[in-house]
Design an enzyme around this catalytic site. Structure first.
Site, PDB file in Angstrom:
ATOM      1  N   ASP A 142     -20.497  19.091  34.223  1.00  0.00           N
ATOM      2  CA  ASP A 142     -19.641  19.923  33.371  1.00  0.00           C
ATOM      3  C   ASP A 142     -18.169  19.791  33.739  1.00  0.00           C
ATOM      4  OD1 ASP A 142     -21.885  20.791  32.086  1.00  0.00           O
ATOM      5  OD2 ASP A 142     -21.995  22.727  33.117  1.00  0.00           O
ATOM      6  N   ASP A 167     -20.627  24.068  37.430  1.00  0.00           N
ATOM      7  CA  ASP A 167     -21.674  24.057  36.412  1.00  0.00           C
ATOM      8  C   ASP A 167     -21.602  25.374  35.647  1.00  0.00           C
ATOM      9  OD1 ASP A 167     -23.750  22.768  35.086  1.00  0.00           O
ATOM     10  OD2 ASP A 167     -25.289  23.734  36.295  1.00  0.00           O
ATOM     11  N   LYS A 170     -23.004  28.041  33.076  1.00  0.00           N
ATOM     12  CA  LYS A 170     -24.286  28.465  32.525  1.00  0.00           C
ATOM     13  C   LYS A 170     -24.103  29.725  31.690  1.00  0.00           C
ATOM     14  CE  LYS A 170     -26.728  25.287  34.596  1.00  0.00           C
ATOM     15  NZ  LYS A 170     -27.349  24.187  33.815  1.00  0.00           N
TER      16      LYS A 170
END
Length: 342
Positions: free
Chosen positions: A239, A252, A254
């Site tokens: 990412d 990352d 989420k």
């Protein structure tokens, strides 16, 4: 007639006759118990105390709407808690991987500022290849316990939404996550502006949820960029690589509908992050080295996202677990290939 009555009186007084009249035979169901089996109450041996809570809950709310949660609670009362079978032990998981490979590259400096910040963050496209991705490896090596909870969640959602509703729900979750990543890519770009097509995400709350995290993010090195571990033979699409509170991290992003305040609530996400960290550190397309990871869980209602920071020591611990999963995947693939007909 008088003669007949007289004869009867004589017979009743004769010595061979009984003093009391013989009882008449009764054929009622109550007195003739010898002709049929005794009826057994099927509820006679039921543990009344065990079901008292269930009966009381049913009687106390006559029109209570059934939900997946209430159905599973009643199942627990009727049949007891779900038996959690012990997951199969992984060979060598308690120790070190059979084929150890370092997380950090000895050829690169460990300083996060070893390379100057690029004017434009790297964005290497992920090429179609036969090399397995990080996502595939993790999916193919899930434990039986992980698969059990995943399937139970799926069945609960289908019970609540139906097959078509569940398919629509998963599709919406995927699209929301994709738009969220696109919006973050726009924010973290040198221009730092949201596109008009992504402005509706402000209403959903995801961007608002990560505002306090973005304030600590700087020095973006890569966004939505592919990585390739040339030695361990796996690929992935990370990412973001940027500095968080002054430390270079693989970040990352989420999304979640439920709070995940602890890193253990993120399941295999730490393994995914360290897999990307290891790949960057041994990928010739990247001149810098990463030591840390960051998992950010954003919420649709706009509540503050939970950041889970992984320092170099924690990354090293998860790296050993990732190597074990990678070895397990390799063994499964070799076994499947050996069973294929020539």
């Amino acid at each position: 007639m008088k003669a007949f009555q007289s004869l009867c009186r004589r017979l009743s007084r004769s010595p061979g006759s009984p003093a009391e009249p013989a009882p008449s035979a009764a054929f009622s169901a109550s007195s003739c118990s010898w002709g049929r089996k005794k009826t057994v109450n099927p509820y006679g041996n039921v543990d009344q105390g065990k079901y008292s809570d269930l009966v009381q809950s049913v009687l106390s709310s006559r029109a209570r709407a059934q939900t997946p949660e209430s159905l599973f609670e009643e199942d627990a009362l009727l049949y007891g808690p779900v038996s959690k079978g012990k997951p199969p032990e992984r060979g060598g998981e308690a120790g070190a991987p059979q084929n150890w490979f370092p997380l950090f590259s000895p050829e690169r400096g460990l300083s996060p500022h070893a390379a100057s910040d690029p004017a434009i963050p790297l964005k290497i496209p992920l090429q179609r290849t036969v090399i397995p991705s990080v996502t595939r490896i993790l999916q193919q090596t899930m434990t039986s316990e992980q698969l059990f909870y995943l399937e139970r969640w799926k069945q609960r959602m289908i019970l609540e939404l139906g097959e078509d509703g569940f398919a629509e729900y998963t599709s919406n979750i995927f699209l929301q996550g994709k738009r969220f990543h696109k919006a973050l890519e726009s924010i973290l770009s040198p221009q730092g502006n949201l596109k008009e097509s992504d402005e509706n995400l402000l209403e959903s709350g995801y961007i608002e949820s990560v505002q306090h995290i973005l304030k600590d993010v700087s020095g973006v090195r890569a966004v939505e960029s592919a990585v390739h571990h040339e030695t361990l033979k796996y690929v992935g699409l990370l990412d973001c690589v940027a500095e968080y509170q002054g430390k270079l991290c693989v970040i990352d992003w989420k999304t979640s509908e439920k709070p995940k305040p602890f890193i253990r609530n993120t399941f295999d996400n730490p393994l995914q992050v360290v897999a990307y960290v290891g790949a960057i550190n041994h990928d010739a397309n990247y001149s810098f080295q990463v030591q840390c990871g960051l998992i950010v869980v954003a919420y649709k209602d706009g509540s503050p996202a939970h950041p889970h920071f992984m320092d170099a020591e924690l990354c090293s611990q998860y790296w050993a677990k990732w190597l074990l999963r990678l070895e397990e995947y390799t063994k499964k693939e070799k076994k499947q290939n050996s069973q294929k007909p020539d």
